[in-house]
Design an enzyme around this catalytic site. Structure first.
Site, short mmCIF file in Angstrom:
data_model
loop_
_atom_site.label_atom_id
_atom_site.label_comp_id
_atom_site.label_asym_id
_atom_site.label_seq_id
_atom_site.Cartn_x
_atom_site.Cartn_y
_atom_site.Cartn_z
CG ASP A 2 -0.17 0.12 2.54
OD1 ASP A 2 0.76 -0.68 2.75
OD2 ASP A 2 -0.52 0.99 3.35
CD GLU A 31 4.31 1.25 6.96
OE1 GLU A 31 5.03 1.69 7.87
OE2 GLU A 31 3.99 1.94 5.96
#
Length: 464
Positions: A103, A169
């Site tokens: 991500d 994250e």
């Protein structure tokens, strides 16, 4: 580069030869706007996970590759998709976990990008695009290294492997602990390589040995139960912005150092690093002076910092002559390695409550805490990593502190207390992670792939 055994020369040739295809795959990943914030298209994050799973399958080294998610503790909601690939160790070899995240941060104001954020663009030896460095380059460092191992060893590789590519994250790793719990045995490893940090510069590798923790929260300051005319009552009635500015100013002293009792600093030496380098790496304007005291790196690596990163208030275009009743700000504190984030947050809250100006009402919400980390550098894995970096980059590695935070490392340590943690990365000081015009230095990526390939190969020679 030091002389290598024939097998290592073959490994290096395989790794070098795989760089063009690795960069092409990195470009594919950069084109996918996988952002974990719910306000963005979550199908893109699913697409990103599926693409990485395909890359992991194609590496040809894993027994099993899965796209998984876990429940976010306390909410019942499902977290974002992660890729988990596993391979059992053979003949007493260790197991190495390779971590990265797929991500990315939102692009922010696209007008500040010189090229579109999700269109990978090469110029001046760098690949530009959101996630090009943080952390899709980390993903592709792992994949490229595994491809080189497969090409060199074929079916004779004995090393156990876990590839864990997280999908949230940048959004706080909200389901991380549950994911570890759900997959504890499958992910059990002797060494954990976290490819989400940086290097001393584009040519010099670094082993990250310390990370600051974080304590982020929303602070709401309220002084009125409704807005009033600033001309009619200004000068007698304290508005929320006045109270907020007055209160926030107490967090720092005149030099810009944090002035909160109970926040501590770590006492540790730092390498030479001058103001000119700081200016070159940060874009500090000519007339603006650095803040804090002590060596520059001690301020960044070993001391706390506090930054206001967001404000809910009337925009400039909508401004009127009004006394505001309420202001909310986002306060982001970095906590010195060795102090718990919970203790640091408690100290900041005490400080603010004790200094609320004019009797202003304060409320705290959205508290997000993550502990810092100090690496145990006495194990065999750190020495192996230093040697692999020296041979992969052609320069000795620097022991490196990072001002940023990777809170989930504390979760890994708690779950796998016997594992050795290696924090590495592909970024350099000009990568501008989280900022417009994020980029990856292409030669740094090549060296990182060589170093990780050698690290894994040398781990494959160990027993016990």
């Amino acid at each position: 580069m030091t002389s290598q055994l024939p097998a290592e020369r073959q490994l290096i040739e395989a790794a070098e030869g795989g760089i063009p295809s690795a960069l092409a795959d990195l470009g594919r990943l950069v084109r996918i706007p996988g952002i974990a914030w719910p306000s963005f298209d979550q199908e893109q994050l699913q697409r990103s996970a599926r693409t990485i799973a395909e890359l992991a399958e194609g590496a040809g080294v894993f027994d099993e590759v899965r796209v998984l998610s876990a429940t976010i503790p306390g909410t019942g909601e499902q977290g974002q998709p992660a890729v988990l690939a596993t391979r059992a160790a053979r003949r007493g070899r260790p197991t190495v976990m390779l971590y990265a995240h797929h991500d990315v941060q939102p692009p922010g104001d696209e007008a500040l990008w010189e090229t579109p954020p999700f269109e990978p663009t090469v110029r001046d030896g760098r690949l530009y695009g959101r996630g090009a460095a943080d952390d899709k380059a980390g993903v592709m460092t792992h994949i490229a290294s595994l491809r080189a191992l497969r090409e060199t060893y074929g079916d004779d590789l004995d090393l156990g492997l876990v590839l864990f590519v997280e999908g949230e994250e940048e959004y706080g790793s909200r389901s991380f602990t549950q994911f570890l719990s759900d997959n504890a045995e499958a992910m059990r490893s002797d060494v954990i390589v976290v490819a989400d940090s940086g290097n001393w510069d584009s040519e010099t590798p670094a082993v990250t040995v310390s990370l600051r923790g974080n304590a982020k929260f929303h602070l709401t300051v309220r002084t009125l139960d409704h807005a009033s005319h600033s001309g009619m009552f200004g000068g007698a009635v304290p508005d929320a912005m006045l109270a907020t500015i007055t209160l926030l100013a107490t967090l720092w002293d005149e030099a810009g150092s944090v002035a909160v009792e109970g926040l501590v600093a770590r006492d540790a030496g730092t390498p030479a690093y001058d103001e000119e380098t700081l200016r070159g790496e940060t874009g500090l304007l000519p007339g603006v002076q650095p803040i804090g005291d002590g060596t520059i790196l001690s301020r960044i690596w070993n001391k706390p910092s506090i930054t206001v990163t967001g404000v809910d208030f009337t925009s400039v275009d909508a401004a009127s002559n009004t006394l505001s009743p309420e202001v909310t700000v986002v306060v982001s504190a970095r906590v010195a390695p060795g102090q718990s984030a919970r203790d640091a947050y408690a100290a900041i809250e005490r400080h603010l409550r004790a200094r609320a100006p004019f009797g202003a009402e304060l409320s705290f919400s959205d508290v997000d805490l993550g502990d810092g980390f100090l690496v145990d550098t006495s194990g065999w894995a750190v020495e192996l990593a230093r040697g692999a970096m020296r041979d992969g980059y052609g320069k000795e590695a620097v022991d490196y502190g990072v001002g940023g935070s990777i809170p989930f490392i504390a979760d890994l340590v708690e779950r796998y207390p016997e594992a050795q943690i290696l924090v590495t990365g592909v970024e350099d000081p000009h990568s501008r992670a989280h900022s417009p015009n994020e980029s990856l230095h292409l030669d740094t990526f090549r060296h990182a792939v060589l170093a990780e390939t050698l690290l894994l190969a040398r781990a494959n020679e160990r027993t016990g």
